[in-house]
Design an enzyme around this catalytic site. Sequence first.
Site, PDB file in Angstrom:
ATOM      1  N   TYR A  27       0.864  -1.191   0.000  1.00  0.00           N
ATOM      2  CA  TYR A  27       0.000   0.000   0.000  1.00  0.00           C
ATOM      3  C   TYR A  27       0.892   1.230   0.000  1.00  0.00           C
ATOM      4  O   TYR A  27       1.750   1.362   0.862  1.00  0.00           O
ATOM      5  CB  TYR A  27      -0.811  -0.072   1.283  1.00  0.00           C
ATOM      6  CG  TYR A  27      -1.768   1.052   1.601  1.00  0.00           C
ATOM      7  CD1 TYR A  27      -2.730   1.462   0.696  1.00  0.00           C
ATOM      8  CD2 TYR A  27      -1.741   1.651   2.862  1.00  0.00           C
ATOM      9  CE1 TYR A  27      -3.639   2.449   1.034  1.00  0.00           C
ATOM     10  CE2 TYR A  27      -2.652   2.637   3.205  1.00  0.00           C
ATOM     11  CZ  TYR A  27      -3.599   3.033   2.287  1.00  0.00           C
ATOM     12  OH  TYR A  27      -4.504   3.997   2.633  1.00  0.00           O
TER      13      TYR A  27
ATOM     14  N   TYR B 256      -9.321  -4.567   9.369  1.00  0.00           N
ATOM     15  CA  TYR B 256      -8.009  -4.004   9.689  1.00  0.00           C
ATOM     16  C   TYR B 256      -8.098  -2.786  10.589  1.00  0.00           C
ATOM     17  O   TYR B 256      -7.427  -2.694  11.613  1.00  0.00           O
ATOM     18  CB  TYR B 256      -7.275  -3.639   8.392  1.00  0.00           C
ATOM     19  CG  TYR B 256      -5.909  -3.035   8.650  1.00  0.00           C
ATOM     20  CD1 TYR B 256      -4.828  -3.860   8.930  1.00  0.00           C
ATOM     21  CD2 TYR B 256      -5.712  -1.656   8.653  1.00  0.00           C
ATOM     22  CE1 TYR B 256      -3.585  -3.324   9.201  1.00  0.00           C
ATOM     23  CE2 TYR B 256      -4.470  -1.114   8.928  1.00  0.00           C
ATOM     24  CZ  TYR B 256      -3.408  -1.950   9.189  1.00  0.00           C
ATOM     25  OH  TYR B 256      -2.176  -1.404   9.480  1.00  0.00           O
ATOM     26  N   HIS B 257      -8.969  -1.855  10.200  1.00  0.00           N
ATOM     27  CA  HIS B 257      -9.018  -0.587  10.942  1.00  0.00           C
ATOM     28  C   HIS B 257      -9.595  -0.766  12.328  1.00  0.00           C
ATOM     29  O   HIS B 257      -9.322   0.008  13.219  1.00  0.00           O
ATOM     30  CB  HIS B 257      -9.800   0.441  10.132  1.00  0.00           C
ATOM     31  CG  HIS B 257      -9.399   0.446   8.693  1.00  0.00           C
ATOM     32  ND1 HIS B 257      -9.951  -0.431   7.785  1.00  0.00           N
ATOM     33  CD2 HIS B 257      -8.468   1.148   8.031  1.00  0.00           C
ATOM     34  CE1 HIS B 257      -9.381  -0.254   6.606  1.00  0.00           C
ATOM     35  NE2 HIS B 257      -8.471   0.693   6.724  1.00  0.00           N
TER      36      HIS B 257
ATOM     37  N   LYS C 136      -8.829  16.790  17.629  1.00  0.00           N
ATOM     38  CA  LYS C 136      -8.257  16.300  16.385  1.00  0.00           C
ATOM     39  C   LYS C 136      -8.517  17.336  15.301  1.00  0.00           C
ATOM     40  O   LYS C 136      -9.665  17.670  15.055  1.00  0.00           O
ATOM     41  CB  LYS C 136      -8.916  14.978  15.970  1.00  0.00           C
ATOM     42  CG  LYS C 136      -8.433  13.807  16.759  1.00  0.00           C
ATOM     43  CD  LYS C 136      -8.578  12.505  15.992  1.00  0.00           C
ATOM     44  CE  LYS C 136      -7.555  12.361  14.908  1.00  0.00           C
ATOM     45  NZ  LYS C 136      -6.212  12.068  15.389  1.00  0.00           N
TER      46      LYS C 136
ATOM     47  N   ASP D  76      -7.770  14.075   9.552  1.00  0.00           N
ATOM     48  CA  ASP D  76      -7.297  12.832  10.130  1.00  0.00           C
ATOM     49  C   ASP D  76      -8.375  12.233  11.031  1.00  0.00           C
ATOM     50  O   ASP D  76      -8.738  12.817  12.035  1.00  0.00           O
ATOM     51  CB  ASP D  76      -6.017  13.161  10.913  1.00  0.00           C
ATOM     52  CG  ASP D  76      -5.547  12.017  11.785  1.00  0.00           C
ATOM     53  OD1 ASP D  76      -5.953  10.872  11.521  1.00  0.00           O
ATOM     54  OD2 ASP D  76      -4.768  12.293  12.708  1.00  0.00           O
TER      55      ASP D  76
ATOM     56  N   HIS E 123      -8.334   9.194  12.561  1.00  0.00           N
ATOM     57  CA  HIS E 123      -7.889   8.128  13.465  1.00  0.00           C
ATOM     58  C   HIS E 123      -8.124   8.570  14.896  1.00  0.00           C
ATOM     59  O   HIS E 123      -7.361   9.351  15.442  1.00  0.00           O
ATOM     60  CB  HIS E 123      -6.410   7.830  13.248  1.00  0.00           C
ATOM     61  CG  HIS E 123      -6.110   7.317  11.881  1.00  0.00           C
ATOM     62  ND1 HIS E 123      -5.802   8.148  10.835  1.00  0.00           N
ATOM     63  CD2 HIS E 123      -6.093   6.065  11.384  1.00  0.00           C
ATOM     64  CE1 HIS E 123      -5.594   7.406   9.752  1.00  0.00           C
ATOM     65  NE2 HIS E 123      -5.772   6.147  10.059  1.00  0.00           N
TER      66      HIS E 123
END
Lengths: 325, 713
Positions: free
Chosen positions: B79, B233-234, B589, B593, B595
Amino acid sequence: MLKSAEVYVDGVKNGNRLMLARTITLIESALPAHQELAREIVDRLLPETGKGVRLGITGVPGAGKSTFIESFGTMLTGLGHKVAVLAIDPSSSRSGGSILGDKTRMEKLAINPDAFIRPSPSGGTLGGVGRKTRETMLVCEAAGYDVVIIETVGVGQSETTVASMVDFFLVLMIAGAGDELQGIKKGVLEVADTIVINKADGDNIQRAEIARKEYETALHMLMPASPNWSPRVLTCSSTQSTGIDTIWNTVLDHRNKLTQCGEMAFKRKEQALEWMSFLLDEGLRAWFYNNPEIKKLLPTLKHDVENRNTSPTAAADLLLKILTQ
Amino acid sequence: MSEHPNLSKWTELAEKQMKGKSLETLDWTTPEGIKVKPLYTAEDLEDMESVNTLPGMEPYVRGPMATMYAGRPWTIRQYAGFSTAKESNAFYHKALAAGQKGLSVAFDLATHRGYDSDHPRVAGDIGKAGVAIDSVEDMKILFDGIPLDQMSVSMTMNGAVIPILAGYIVAAEEQGVKHEQLSGTIQNDILKEYLTRNTYIYPPEPSMRIISDIMSFCSSNMPRYNTISISGYHMMEAGANSVLQTAFTIADGIEYVKAALKSGMDIDTFAPRLSFFFGIGMNFFMDIAMLRAARFLWHRAMSGFNPKNPKSSMLRTHCQTSGWSLTEQDPYNNVIRTTMEALSAVLGGTQSLHTNSFDEAIGLPTDFSARIARNTQIIIQDESNITKVIDPLGGSYYLESLTSAIIDEAQKIIDEIEELGGMAKAIESGMPKMRIEESAARKQARIDQGLDVIVGVNKYQLANEKIDFEIREVPASVRDEQIARIKEIKSTRDQAAVDKALADLRTAAEGGGNLLEAALPAVRARATVGEISDAMEAVFGRFVATTRCISGAYSSEFVADTRAIDNIKNRTNAFFDKQGRRPRMLVTKMGQDGHDRGFKVVASAYADLGFDVDISPMFQTPAEAAKMAIENDVHVVGASSLAAGHKSLIPELINELKKIGGEDIIVVAGGVIPPMDYDFLYEAGVKAVFGPGTPIPDSADKTLRLLEEKYLS
């Protein structure tokens, strides 16, 4: 690093966001020096207060209070109002700390220049909520906010305290599966000026309408708190922004009706008096329990009552007499 | 089969070796709550449904293909993407020449969220965590010299999936490649975005429609293309344990299938093109078992829809080693971690794999670190002979027991979700997100106590960390370059054609047309990614997330040694006594982004430690964060940054605070911030920087010390 009362008073009057925020911090502070300064500031700002529409909003967790305020508040600023939101957050953990996340659900209102949102930790003292919130509300009015919204969670006793300091008390509900009153205390419904069924959107519209009728029936069985106002039950969708304007019109209608017949002025006077007697009660208790002689005697007498050496009446009598000596 | 004749003898022997301590003290409860014994025997496998099956045959526990790696090894698919299309294109060419087999494109956050590079909200995000794509012209540069009829291309895109997939199709058209020749995968997994990564644009309902539209378009026009990559995955990266990852991913998959069926498609037209994406962490055997269990569960779930094509119930997956397991401290250790995780993915039977570069906790991969990452896979494939045997661990007493345990535990959660009315409803209820966050807070607490060991972080720390390798930086000029190209495109295109195409797209959004099909003319006419997103946003609206935060999970996991957290709690109490309120902190944040694991864990843990913690909405601008800090009158702002925006966003925040009188508010920063940027941030006024892996008690201690110095001395 405390500034003089003057600086805070001027700042608030000029609508300075920072000084308003710092004044609220002083009001909420547990330090006597801060409280004293706060009292002076509030006192000097008093002439500037009283002009706002005071709204209390409560509802069970999950009723969508914050999202409702996001939608409602945004509409109000669109109409030219300046909106202050005081959110009381009960989510304190055992450590005493808390997570204040209201603004994550008021994303647009939080960045709106005509809105001021202040989440406050309840700090575990429900009684304290009322005291601080009332003064905070006054300061917001002095800073030019003409609609002040107080948000609480409808599970404790804090909402009746809040109801006793606002002009209009709104209880937010959602259509539930069978559990009509959803744990909301009957006492909360008794002080409601309007009940709003939120989340009336999509495939939920019908259920909301059924719930609306149920609440209407429930309200009929309660004695209205005011002779000039019958509480209404409305529906809205905060996410679709439908029904929000009707709610504001209802607030204004209530205001007009109660102002015309003089009840609004009376209500505010009553509230001020109630507030004074609340503070007196609180002060008397503090005075009593902080008396050194009481402090000394109380544990012994409690022990005596427990062991049936003294009757409760005699013990209480003895303690109270100390104050009058 | 009955008990092994010598098992009681073994127990005796073992207890003797343990000097009288009971054997049960060797039991281990995994983060998933699965009890693991020190020894497994044939007896453990009795009556186990998932044992003794064959690869390529249902229920596919041992692999979706009959020959697996013995026939052909997994695809090495790294990736990558950063700064401009041109830079990324050059990187791809190098990687392909060095043994990589497929492409996997990373987009920057502005693109993910449907903003053009000239949008004021995204100034700090352009080209940072991926490549900036504003129009098909960028797309053409990205794939320049890469024949799209031969190269399988995977694209991690969920929010702006319509303009990006349409851009890829039109770029291919202009290479002379037909739709049906395209092969690859688009992530297109919006449900997990609401759970973890937050790179959505629209509310769930229209987003689900977009997915159905893509499935429908591709099933008739792009038969070799995977229309979705259902991603766990996340979730893992956000802190989910392996059972949660499995359950939520399978439940997401079920929801997509239901949506497609509801839109009138036949199960066998789209189900064979569903692919999966799992994250592989350091729990070595657990994650091997997880992939086997996931295949079993998917087959079981899909059987309920009665497909005729066996491929419809066959789980094929891509895997990636955990980025979260990488440490900034002693970073060469990350090569070893990635190797372990890669092995786990391979032994679990993945179809393709990305191995992380060791420097990813610090910055973007360089040519050097990318080579090591790629070679990790090549060495496993070509040097270790691991590929010779299919599912080499099949039949292992332990592994089969774990596989079965994950199947059972995950199935319980899947059933719970079904009861809530499916994953979309479950997400609305907040249940999956809370579970993941709770799991994350518990993990953090275990790490902070040293119960979960991370070498270099909580064991064998280096006295002096020194970075002796090159770090890639994205130059600030990327944004200017992108803006210049947008201007050029807008001045040379046929505006009337663009307007008409966008109006048609809007009509399709309002009515029932296929959105991907409707977006193609707009892309051909050179409408930008932002314009296409806006056209749909006008109809669908932009989704606003509800941030919920758990409390109590962090401190309740602290069982071993509570001294560190007791110390902090005492000090926050002392602060209250002297200041009349608790230390109050805003965690925020900024930028695009999404996350939010770190920022949630910090918020939750700090509240447990006695702070009052304000959480900001996601995607704030520095001015918005400053307003909130002032209004809430916080002592300190903690800015979390994981997508390389720290050098612009955090100094801007300090500047904005100054503008409105908040210069006395302390600013600290945390996240993926390379050590060489620390001084830059200190000079800008940041008082402390906490890199990845900083134990919470340490950061809380330092933050509190700053406050004590300022307010209590």
